[in-house]
Motif scaffolding. Structure first.
Motif, PDB file in Angstrom:
ATOM      1  N   GLY A 148     -10.080  15.037  41.722  1.00  0.00           N
ATOM      2  CA  GLY A 148     -11.137  14.151  42.207  1.00  0.00           C
ATOM      3  C   GLY A 148     -11.529  14.494  43.635  1.00  0.00           C
ATOM      4  O   GLY A 148     -12.708  14.533  43.978  1.00  0.00           O
ATOM      5  N   ALA A 175     -15.192  15.570  44.875  1.00  0.00           N
ATOM      6  CA  ALA A 175     -15.953  14.698  45.762  1.00  0.00           C
ATOM      7  C   ALA A 175     -16.029  15.249  47.187  1.00  0.00           C
ATOM      8  O   ALA A 175     -17.062  15.142  47.841  1.00  0.00           O
ATOM      9  N   MET A 214     -12.548   6.614  49.314  1.00  0.00           N
ATOM     10  CA  MET A 214     -12.337   6.687  47.858  1.00  0.00           C
ATOM     11  C   MET A 214     -11.208   5.721  47.511  1.00  0.00           C
ATOM     12  O   MET A 214     -10.084   6.152  47.239  1.00  0.00           O
ATOM     13  N   THR A 262      -9.009   6.161  44.094  1.00  0.00           N
ATOM     14  CA  THR A 262      -8.234   7.400  44.124  1.00  0.00           C
ATOM     15  C   THR A 262      -7.079   7.271  45.117  1.00  0.00           C
ATOM     16  O   THR A 262      -5.947   7.685  44.835  1.00  0.00           O
ATOM     17  N   GLU A 307     -16.719   8.132  43.592  1.00  0.00           N
ATOM     18  CA  GLU A 307     -15.509   8.630  42.934  1.00  0.00           C
ATOM     19  C   GLU A 307     -15.844   8.990  41.489  1.00  0.00           C
ATOM     20  O   GLU A 307     -16.452   8.186  40.786  1.00  0.00           O
TER      21      GLU A 307
END
Lengths: 170, 493
Positions: free
Chosen positions: B352, B356, B372, B375, B453
């Motif tokens: 992730g 991102a 985020m 996450t 996210e």
């Protein structure tokens, strides 16, 4: 006293294996590799396994080594390798190899492996085939999947992205 | 003969058929893209496989763990336990690839290789015969060599693939050498037969039997990341696509443990061969090297790679004391399952981050808790669970493992020392996990904007948090499952 055929085969196999690693020319290296693979086929013959020996020659010497030769000839060599010389690592590698060979060899020689004898005849290739279709059928399917995965992956890795699709088909 | 409708065969058929169909569909559709389409198919196949394994377990069709059944594949609890852990990891990998693979080339090949590798892992766990085990091992390994080098234009990915391939090939060679010695001594490749045969060999051949056992440990140890066979691991995990790193760290590594339990541990106990001190020394070396090296890392994926070396050490404690404590193997299995989810979640979170923020450097994690949030919570929970903080699931598996080591102290003097080494290492690991958490939540000067996210990553994070906290608060079902799956090893006097 060791069997002279065994000694000759060992010298051929090991010498050509070293040559395959060390020769500067990839073509000669590939040819030396054929010597190694052929020597191993000889060991199988000595071990009363003519079927495996024939397979070794047909598959490894016959097709795989030839395939390597073709690949070497088709690929531009200068793109693949950049030579890096590192003498210390080389000697460390050779030393490690000798140590591993000596210790493994010592274990094998000092054990009573000479005493093992078997009265069973050499395995018939029909039995091998029958085993693969009966007891080992899941392994046979998995081998198919291994080959399929290898081919799919190799095609993806080998595909050149700098050539457009229409050029490739034309 | 193996039943066509037994659990491993059906799982192999489902995943194999879909894995083969994906590239064909790709050719028929004459297009490159539509990552989501292929990911959805792969996810469906994996979900069906998990559902089938659970169904077989729920209906009681799975036999108790048995290496002596004589079939080449055992449809038993041990295999099913590992199969569930590995399939969960494969699902994680597939879901996180929904976002990671977007816009990248060859999605059909990518998911096909993930499915093929998953079959290999599952079959390693179920195999009861050395030939089947080796073929399954290769089926697990070869697709991952390609997956690690999937980013063809990225030199780090190429380096990772070359290193992984070289060490993987060496490991396979070592395993086949071990198999050939075992076969030469006993005349059979059936694992039960080999163990029985080795128990009856002449005293002069015992060094060869020991050599075979040592080579098995070395060969499996490469995949498990045991010291001194761990050199390839950090470079490979860092260079490979993060979802693939999750598959390697949480999946293929566990297959090494599955194989080791079937052969080494059961064989060791049956033969009364004392490998346990050697395993204990390797365990301490592995966890110490992993955790000490992890502290010095600047990249979170490298840090997690070293931490997974450390965890291989904890898991190995269970294998080392298995002959002396009845709770050792259940602890091993529990930690395998927990580590699969914890480490899988952590690597998915990195996937992730790569999507991102395009960053894995620890300095770039500053303020992640605000940028985020989900996450960051996922990373925090999985790191705390990895460190063994109560009441998360990692605490319980470490408790059972270290408890088994203390138990073993009644038989061997070094048992409690293993537990002490484990606890010290866990404390050490809390230092670098805490450092990451501090970066995410307490260092946020730049006030960088919040980023979107990836939904797939959020889904994995939520599942993992529920799993980690759920099994932390209520661990009995998992402990019970691990206990029922662990093979009964004759306890040494």
């Amino acid at each position: 006293m060791a069997d002279p055929t065994f000694v000759a085969l060992s010298v051929l196999t090991i010498a050509s294996a070293i040559a395959a690693l060390e020769l500067r020319s990839l073509i000669y290296g590939a040819i030396a590799l054929m010597g190694t693979l052929g020597g191993i086929a000889g060991f199988f013959l000595l071990l009363d396994s003519p079927f495996v020996a024939m397979f070794q020659i047909a598959v490894y010497v016959g097709s795989i080594a030839v395939l390597i030769l073709f690949t070497v000839m088709l690929v531009r060599r200068e793109l693949i390798f950049q030579k890096v010389e590192d003498t210390r690592r080389k000697w460390a590698g050779i030393g490690l190899m000798l140590a591993a060979m000596a210790s493994l060899g010592a274990v094998v020689i000092s054990s009573g492996i000479d005493a093992i004898t078997t009265a069973e005849p050499a395995v018939d290739f029909r039995d091998i085939g029958a085993d693969f279709l009966t007891t080992y059928w899941p392994a046979l399917i998995m081998m198919g999947l291994v080959l399929a995965g290898a081919v799919i992956g190799a095609m993806m890795l080998a595909r050149r992205e700098d050539i457009e699709n229409d050029q490739r088909t034309s | 003969m193996v039943d066509v409708f037994s659990t491993p065969i059906v799982v192999m058929m489902i995943l194999g058929a879909v894995g083969m169909a994906l590239p064909v569909i790709n050719v028929l559709r004459r297009e490159q893209g539509s990552n989501t389409f292929y990911a959805a198919i792969a996810f469906g196949a994996l979900a069906a496989a998990i559902a089938f394994v659970l169904h077989q377990l729920a209906m009681g069709y799975v036999s108790a763990t048995d290496v002596l059944s004589g079939d080449v594949i055992a449809d038993d609890m041990l295999g099913s336990f590992f199969a569930i852990a590995m399939l969960i990891v494969a699902v994680f990998t597939t879901i996180s690839s929904f976002s990671y693979m977007r816009g990248k080339k060859y999605p059909a090949v990518y998911y096909s290789l993930i499915l093929l590798s998953t079959i290999g892992m599952v079959m390693v766990a179920y195999s009861n015969d050395l030939v089947v085990l080796f073929v399954a091992w290769e089926l697990m390994s070869i697709p991952t060599y390609v997956l690690v080098g999937f980013n063809k234009r990225d030199p780090a990915s190429n380096e990772a693939a070359i290193k992984y391939f070289m060490f993987g090939a060496l490991a396979s060679a070592v395993i086949i050498y071990a198999i050939s010695i075992a076969y030469g001594l006993t005349g059979t490749t059936d694992i039960g037969g080999v163990i029985a045969g080795l128990g009856a060999i002449d005293a002069s051949l015992v060094p060869l039997a020991l050599l075979s056992g040592g080579l098995f440990i070395a060969g499996f140890g490469f995949k498990m990341g045991l010291v001194p066979f761990h050199m390839w691991l950090p470079d490979t995990y860092e260079g490979s696509p993060p979802p693939v790193a999750a598959l390697l760290a949480a999946g293929t590594k566990k297959a090494g443990f599955a194989a080791a339990i079937r052969i080494v541990v059961i064989g060791m106990a049956a033969l009364s061969i004392d490998w346990s001190l050697a395993l204990a020394i390797i365990a301490v070396m592995t966890m110490t090297v992993g955790n000490v090296a992890a502290i010095m890392q600047k990249s979170i994926s490298r840090m997690l790679a070293y931490s997974s070396i450390g965890h291989a050490g904890y898991i190995l404690i269970g294998l080392a004391v298995a002959p002396y404590s009845a709770s050792a193997l259940p602890g091993t299995l529990l930690h395998v399952l927990n580590h699969a989810v914890m480490k899988g979640a952590a690597f998915v979170a990195i996937a992730g981050l790569v999507v991102a923020l395009a960053a894995t450097h620890i300095e770039k994690l500053r303020g992640l808790g605000r940028r985020m949030p989900i996450t960051a919570i996922g990373i925090t929970v999985s790191l705390l669970a990895l460190a063994g903080v109560p009441p998360l699931n990692g605490f319980w598996s470490k408790l059972v493992l270290f408890g088994a080591a203390i138990d073993a102290g009644q038989e061997v003097f070094w048992g409690p020392w293993l537990a002490i080494a484990g606890v010290l290492n866990s404390a050490l690991s809390l230092a670098y996990y805490g450092w990451i958490i501090r970066k995410m939540y307490f260092e946020d000067e730049a006030k960088a904007p919040r980023v979107h996210e990836p939904r797939a990553v959020v889904a994995v994070m939520l599942f993992s948090i529920a799993f980690i906290v759920g099994l932390g608060v209520y661990p009995e079902p998992a402990i019970e499952f691990a206990r029922s799956a662990a093979p009964l090893v004759g306890i040494m006097p």
